[in-house]
Write a protein that holds these residues in place. Structure first.
Motif, PDB file in Angstrom:
ATOM      1  N   LEU A 166       0.843  -1.260   0.135  1.00 21.22           N
ATOM      2  CA  LEU A 166       0.102   0.060  -0.077  1.00 21.22           C
ATOM      3  C   LEU A 166       0.882   1.171  -0.259  1.00 21.22           C
ATOM      4  O   LEU A 166       0.480   2.269  -0.269  1.00 21.22           O
ATOM      5  N   MET A 167       2.132   1.139   0.524  1.00 25.31           N
ATOM      6  CA  MET A 167       3.028   2.492   0.557  1.00 25.31           C
ATOM      7  C   MET A 167       3.949   2.401  -0.668  1.00 25.31           C
ATOM      8  O   MET A 167       5.086   2.236  -0.693  1.00 25.31           O
ATOM      9  N   SER A 168       3.276   2.182  -1.677  1.00 30.99           N
ATOM     10  CA  SER A 168       4.003   2.279  -3.209  1.00 30.99           C
ATOM     11  C   SER A 168       4.282   3.702  -3.327  1.00 30.99           C
ATOM     12  O   SER A 168       3.185   4.480  -3.256  1.00 30.99           O
ATOM     13  N   ALA A 169       5.221   4.031  -4.497  1.00 27.14           N
ATOM     14  CA  ALA A 169       5.274   5.299  -4.813  1.00 27.14           C
ATOM     15  C   ALA A 169       5.532   5.088  -6.271  1.00 27.14           C
ATOM     16  O   ALA A 169       6.170   4.147  -6.774  1.00 27.14           O
ATOM     17  N   PRO A 170       5.015   6.402  -7.209  1.00 28.97           N
ATOM     18  CA  PRO A 170       5.330   5.841  -8.614  1.00 28.97           C
ATOM     19  C   PRO A 170       6.974   6.378  -8.870  1.00 28.97           C
ATOM     20  O   PRO A 170       7.661   6.941  -8.282  1.00 28.97           O
ATOM     21  N   LEU A 171       7.345   5.609 -10.028  1.00 24.59           N
ATOM     22  CA  LEU A 171       8.819   6.075 -10.515  1.00 24.59           C
ATOM     23  C   LEU A 171       8.864   6.985 -11.409  1.00 24.59           C
ATOM     24  O   LEU A 171       7.750   7.583 -11.848  1.00 24.59           O
ATOM     25  N   SER A 172       9.960   7.618 -11.491  1.00 25.64           N
ATOM     26  CA  SER A 172      10.260   8.877 -12.390  1.00 25.64           C
ATOM     27  C   SER A 172      10.003   8.541 -13.823  1.00 25.64           C
ATOM     28  O   SER A 172       9.870   7.247 -13.995  1.00 25.64           O
ATOM     29  N   LYS A 173       9.915   9.284 -14.690  1.00 29.77           N
ATOM     30  CA  LYS A 173       9.372   9.199 -15.864  1.00 29.77           C
ATOM     31  C   LYS A 173      10.775   8.180 -16.517  1.00 29.77           C
ATOM     32  O   LYS A 173      10.525   7.492 -17.383  1.00 29.77           O
ATOM     33  N   GLU A 174      11.976   8.736 -16.329  1.00 25.45           N
ATOM     34  CA  GLU A 174      13.021   7.989 -16.855  1.00 25.45           C
ATOM     35  C   GLU A 174      12.865   6.510 -16.491  1.00 25.45           C
ATOM     36  O   GLU A 174      13.279   5.559 -17.164  1.00 25.45           O
ATOM     37  N   LEU A 175      12.634   6.365 -15.178  1.00 23.53           N
ATOM     38  CA  LEU A 175      12.689   4.739 -14.752  1.00 23.53           C
ATOM     39  C   LEU A 175      11.372   4.023 -15.155  1.00 23.53           C
ATOM     40  O   LEU A 175      11.617   2.865 -15.628  1.00 23.53           O
ATOM     41  N   GLN A 176      10.267   4.935 -15.422  1.00 20.70           N
ATOM     42  CA  GLN A 176       9.319   4.228 -15.958  1.00 20.70           C
ATOM     43  C   GLN A 176       9.462   3.764 -17.355  1.00 20.70           C
ATOM     44  O   GLN A 176       9.074   2.552 -17.842  1.00 20.70           O
ATOM     45  N   ALA A 177      10.345   4.490 -18.374  1.00 18.68           N
ATOM     46  CA  ALA A 177      10.688   4.048 -19.594  1.00 18.68           C
ATOM     47  C   ALA A 177      11.626   2.977 -19.567  1.00 18.68           C
ATOM     48  O   ALA A 177      11.531   2.209 -20.485  1.00 18.68           O
ATOM     49  N   ARG A 178      12.669   2.963 -18.768  1.00 18.57           N
ATOM     50  CA  ARG A 178      13.801   2.135 -18.588  1.00 18.57           C
ATOM     51  C   ARG A 178      13.235   0.558 -18.253  1.00 18.57           C
ATOM     52  O   ARG A 178      13.676  -0.170 -18.939  1.00 18.57           O
ATOM     53  N   HIS A 179      12.276   0.471 -17.170  1.00 20.18           N
ATOM     54  CA  HIS A 179      11.955  -0.596 -16.512  1.00 20.18           C
ATOM     55  C   HIS A 179      10.480  -1.055 -16.986  1.00 20.18           C
ATOM     56  O   HIS A 179      10.061  -2.043 -17.014  1.00 20.18           O
ATOM     57  N   GLY A 180       9.530  -0.142 -17.756  1.00 19.60           N
ATOM     58  CA  GLY A 180       8.391  -0.406 -18.086  1.00 19.60           C
ATOM     59  C   GLY A 180       7.293  -0.758 -16.960  1.00 19.60           C
ATOM     60  O   GLY A 180       6.589  -1.568 -17.077  1.00 19.60           O
ATOM     61  N   VAL A 181       7.627  -0.108 -15.817  1.00 24.16           N
ATOM     62  CA  VAL A 181       6.782  -0.187 -14.596  1.00 24.16           C
ATOM     63  C   VAL A 181       6.401   1.137 -13.887  1.00 24.16           C
ATOM     64  O   VAL A 181       7.294   2.027 -14.224  1.00 24.16           O
ATOM     65  N   ARG A 182       5.061   1.337 -13.772  1.00 25.20           N
ATOM     66  CA  ARG A 182       4.752   2.502 -13.106  1.00 25.20           C
ATOM     67  C   ARG A 182       5.231   3.063 -11.714  1.00 25.20           C
ATOM     68  O   ARG A 182       5.758   4.031 -11.283  1.00 25.20           O
ATOM     69  N   SER A 183       4.860   1.867 -10.795  1.00 22.88           N
ATOM     70  CA  SER A 183       5.084   2.074  -9.300  1.00 22.88           C
ATOM     71  C   SER A 183       5.860   0.916  -8.725  1.00 22.88           C
ATOM     72  O   SER A 183       5.667  -0.197  -9.421  1.00 22.88           O
TER      73      SER A 183
END
Length: 137
Positions: free
Chosen positions: A29-46
């Motif tokens: 439940l204590m998840s946080a979104p990834l930055s745009k660069e990390l989202q692009a690199r890993h293909g994961v939002r949070s």
């Protein structure tokens, strides 16, 4: 609209489940979104936040400040970030709790388990995108 008859839509029950959640459930439940660069690199939002991740604060008095996570205080639903402190009346300095939803992860602390989780999440997300795009026609 409620889709699953096994799950209650009662506000009372949802709040009880949220605030009475055990530690492992709170981790998710204590998840946080990834930055745009990390989202692009890993293909994961949070991702669930953890100690030694580097984060950017996006809400509140400490907005735009960056730092390393020093503690994830699941009991209080807050995250303590390096150099985000407050002076007490007696002069002592205490860490300020920041809600996980007010953070963006800018650098992940990767170990083998977390890398595996990122890869499995990324494969699930690509399958989900393929399924939704196939329904477009």
């Amino acid at each position: 609209m409620k889709f699953n008859p096994e799950v209650s839509s009662s506000r009372r029950k949802a709040r009880k489940a949220h605030f009475g959640a055990h530690s492992e459930a709170r981790r998710k439940l204590m998840s946080a979104p990834l930055s745009k660069e990390l989202q692009a690199r890993h293909g994961v939002r949070s991702m669930p936040i953890r100690k030694d991740d580097e984060v950017l604060i996006t809400r509140g008095m400490y907005k735009t400040r960056e730092g390393k996570v020093t503690a994830v205080y699941r009991k209080k639903w807050v995250v303590h970030v390096e150099r985000i402190t407050r002076e007490k009346v007696n002069g002592a300095s205490i860490p300020v709790g920041i809600p996980a939803s007010s953070l963006v992860i800018t650098k992940l602390k990767l170990d083998k388990d977390r890398k595996a989780k990122l890869e499995s999440k990324a494969s699930k997300e690509t399958k989900k995108e393929d399924a939704t795009m196939s329904n477009v026609d």
